[in-house]
Design a protein around this motif. Structure first.
Motif, short mmCIF file in Angstrom:
data_model
loop_
_atom_site.label_atom_id
_atom_site.label_comp_id
_atom_site.label_asym_id
_atom_site.label_seq_id
_atom_site.Cartn_x
_atom_site.Cartn_y
_atom_site.Cartn_z
N GLU A 1 -1.13 1.34 3.40
CA GLU A 1 -1.26 2.80 3.55
C GLU A 1 -0.28 3.53 2.65
N GLU A 2 0.91 2.97 2.51
CA GLU A 2 1.91 3.57 1.62
C GLU A 2 1.44 3.50 0.16
N ARG A 3 0.85 2.38 -0.23
CA ARG A 3 0.35 2.25 -1.60
C ARG A 3 -0.78 3.24 -1.86
N LYS A 4 -1.65 3.40 -0.89
CA LYS A 4 -2.74 4.37 -1.03
C LYS A 4 -2.18 5.78 -1.14
N ALA A 5 -1.20 6.09 -0.30
CA ALA A 5 -0.56 7.41 -0.35
C ALA A 5 0.11 7.64 -1.71
N GLY A 6 0.72 6.59 -2.27
CA GLY A 6 1.33 6.69 -3.58
C GLY A 6 0.32 6.97 -4.67
N ARG A 7 -0.86 6.36 -4.55
CA ARG A 7 -1.92 6.63 -5.53
C ARG A 7 -2.44 8.06 -5.40
N ILE A 8 -2.52 8.54 -4.17
CA ILE A 8 -2.93 9.94 -3.96
C ILE A 8 -1.91 10.89 -4.59
N LEU A 9 -0.64 10.57 -4.43
CA LEU A 9 0.43 11.38 -5.04
C LEU A 9 0.23 11.46 -6.55
N VAL A 10 0.02 10.31 -7.19
CA VAL A 10 -0.13 10.26 -8.65
C VAL A 10 -1.35 11.08 -9.08
N GLU B 1 13.58 -0.08 0.13
CA GLU B 1 12.75 -0.15 1.32
C GLU B 1 11.85 1.08 1.46
N LYS B 2 12.38 2.24 1.10
CA LYS B 2 11.62 3.48 1.28
C LYS B 2 10.46 3.62 0.29
N TYR B 3 10.70 3.24 -0.97
CA TYR B 3 9.73 3.56 -2.02
C TYR B 3 9.03 2.35 -2.64
N LEU B 4 9.34 1.14 -2.20
CA LEU B 4 8.80 -0.07 -2.83
C LEU B 4 7.28 -0.01 -2.96
N HIS B 5 6.60 0.39 -1.91
CA HIS B 5 5.13 0.43 -1.93
C HIS B 5 4.60 1.82 -2.27
N PHE B 6 5.21 2.86 -1.75
CA PHE B 6 4.78 4.23 -2.01
C PHE B 6 4.91 4.58 -3.49
N GLY B 7 5.98 4.12 -4.13
CA GLY B 7 6.23 4.48 -5.52
C GLY B 7 5.68 3.51 -6.54
N ARG B 8 4.95 2.49 -6.08
CA ARG B 8 4.48 1.46 -7.01
C ARG B 8 3.54 2.02 -8.07
N ALA B 9 2.59 2.84 -7.70
CA ALA B 9 1.64 3.38 -8.67
C ALA B 9 2.35 4.21 -9.74
N ALA B 10 3.31 5.04 -9.31
CA ALA B 10 4.06 5.86 -10.26
C ALA B 10 4.88 4.99 -11.20
N ALA B 11 5.53 3.95 -10.66
CA ALA B 11 6.37 3.09 -11.47
C ALA B 11 5.54 2.31 -12.50
N LYS B 12 4.40 1.77 -12.07
CA LYS B 12 3.55 1.01 -12.98
C LYS B 12 2.98 1.91 -14.08
#
Length: 330
Positions: free
Chosen positions: A59-68, A199-210
């Motif tokens: 869910e965090e990864r999906k939210a991160g993609r929505i952010l991007v 811990e906070k951003y590992l999954h949420f920020g993955r899309a942005a980092a990649k």
């Protein structure tokens, strides 16, 4: 079509000159600050569920993609609309608008000014002031750094942001105009805000980092080549042969595939060793060193790093203008 290329050349060059003259005065509204506020607002709503509970990793990864997607859509759409309206109203207004947008994408003078604040505090033997100044431009914990650690942090920031803040946006501006330049800055800003591997951003920020890694892959390597050329032109304080040697050896001594590209060149050119372990949010992160300790790091190296920054930026600007003029006359 040829007229638009000419307008683009003028806007690109004027934007570069404006950055060198004005930098980033705090009183002037800036799109990157607006993008940062947008990211913070979206993060607050996306990172946790409506009831305040934590999301699953997926869910965090999906939210991160929505952010991007949201940030890029709004940034690209608004900037494209502004530029189109300006050119539709009048070519001169379009050139002025493109010049201002291009200027706000670049950060050469701002990077120099902020790093030189660190230099000024170190020169005055004001370690607390130097720690505070460097904390404004780095993400690591600065309250534990000694004078050498503060100087190294500032030097590394100049090296890394030479690509992120100057060369990469300049290349995107030259090739595709200020809309893509601003999209690049949006990606870069998202990475700097949520791209941490904690811990906070590992999954949420993955899309942005990649995405940031992808956007910077080619520009980081072009930046390194420009820095080696700049070291050749910069004078006796720099060694271009050693810069090339350390670049070949240490350019991947970083978790990011891009950051060490320019840091390795700078370390080699100056004959110093940078990087190594650093503390983030109270936790020590082990990192390999970059460069050889031919001599100790000193605060004057901040001035030398900025000299390399400006020569590299001038080289990039000149090459881009030459290629754009060739495209205009073909």
């Amino acid at each position: 079509m040829r007229e638009m290329i000419l307008y683009h050349i003028l806007g690109f060059f004027v934007g570069f000159v404006l950055d060198l003259i004005l930098g980033d005065p705090y009183w002037l509204p800036h799109p990157v600050r607006a993008i940062g506020k947008l990211i913070a607002k979206l993060e607050a709503g996306l990172l946790r569920k409506k009831d305040g509970t934590a999301k699953t990793q997926e869910e965090e990864r999906k939210a991160g993609r929505i952010l991007v997607i949201t940030v890029l859509t709004l940034t690209g759409g608004i900037s494209f609309l502004i530029l189109c309206i300006a050119y539709m109203l009048h070519p001169v207004l379009g050139i002025v608008t493109e010049s201002i947008m291009s200027y706000q994408v670049l950060a050469a003078k701002c990077l120099k000014q902020e790093s030189m604040k660190v230099y000024a505090r170190l020169k005055e033997k004001d370690l607390p002031g130097a720690r505070k100044a460097v904390s404004m431009i780095v993400g690591r914990d600065t309250d534990i750094l000694d004078e050498t650690g503060v100087a190294k942090a500032a030097i590394e920031t100049v090296a890394e942001n030479l690509s992120d803040g100057v060369i990469a946006p300049m290349l995107y501006l030259a090739a595709f105009g200020p809309v893509l330049g601003l999209l690049y800055k949006a990606v870069n800003t998202m990475d700097s805000m949520v791209g941490y591997k904690n811990e906070k951003y590992l999954h949420f920020g993955r899309a942005a980092a990649k995405l940031d890694d992808g956007f910077n892959y080619v520009p980081a390597r072009i930046s390194a080549v420009l820095m080696i050329a700049a070291a050749f032109l910069a004078g006796k304080d720099f060694n271009e042969r050693r810069a090339l040697m350390i670049y070949k050896r240490d350019r991947y001594n970083h978790a990011s595939p891009n950051s060490a590209q320019t840091e390795a060149v700078l370390a080699g050119a100056l004959g110093i060793r940078i990087a190594g372990d650093a503390s983030y949010f109270g936790k020590t992160i082990e990192k390999p060193y970059i460069g050889d300790e031919v001599r100790a790091v000193e605060y004057e190296d901040i001035v030398r790093a900025n000299k390399l920054l400006y020569i590299s930026a001038a080289l990039c600007q000149g090459i881009c203008l030459l290629l754009m003029l060739v495209a205009y006359y073909i």
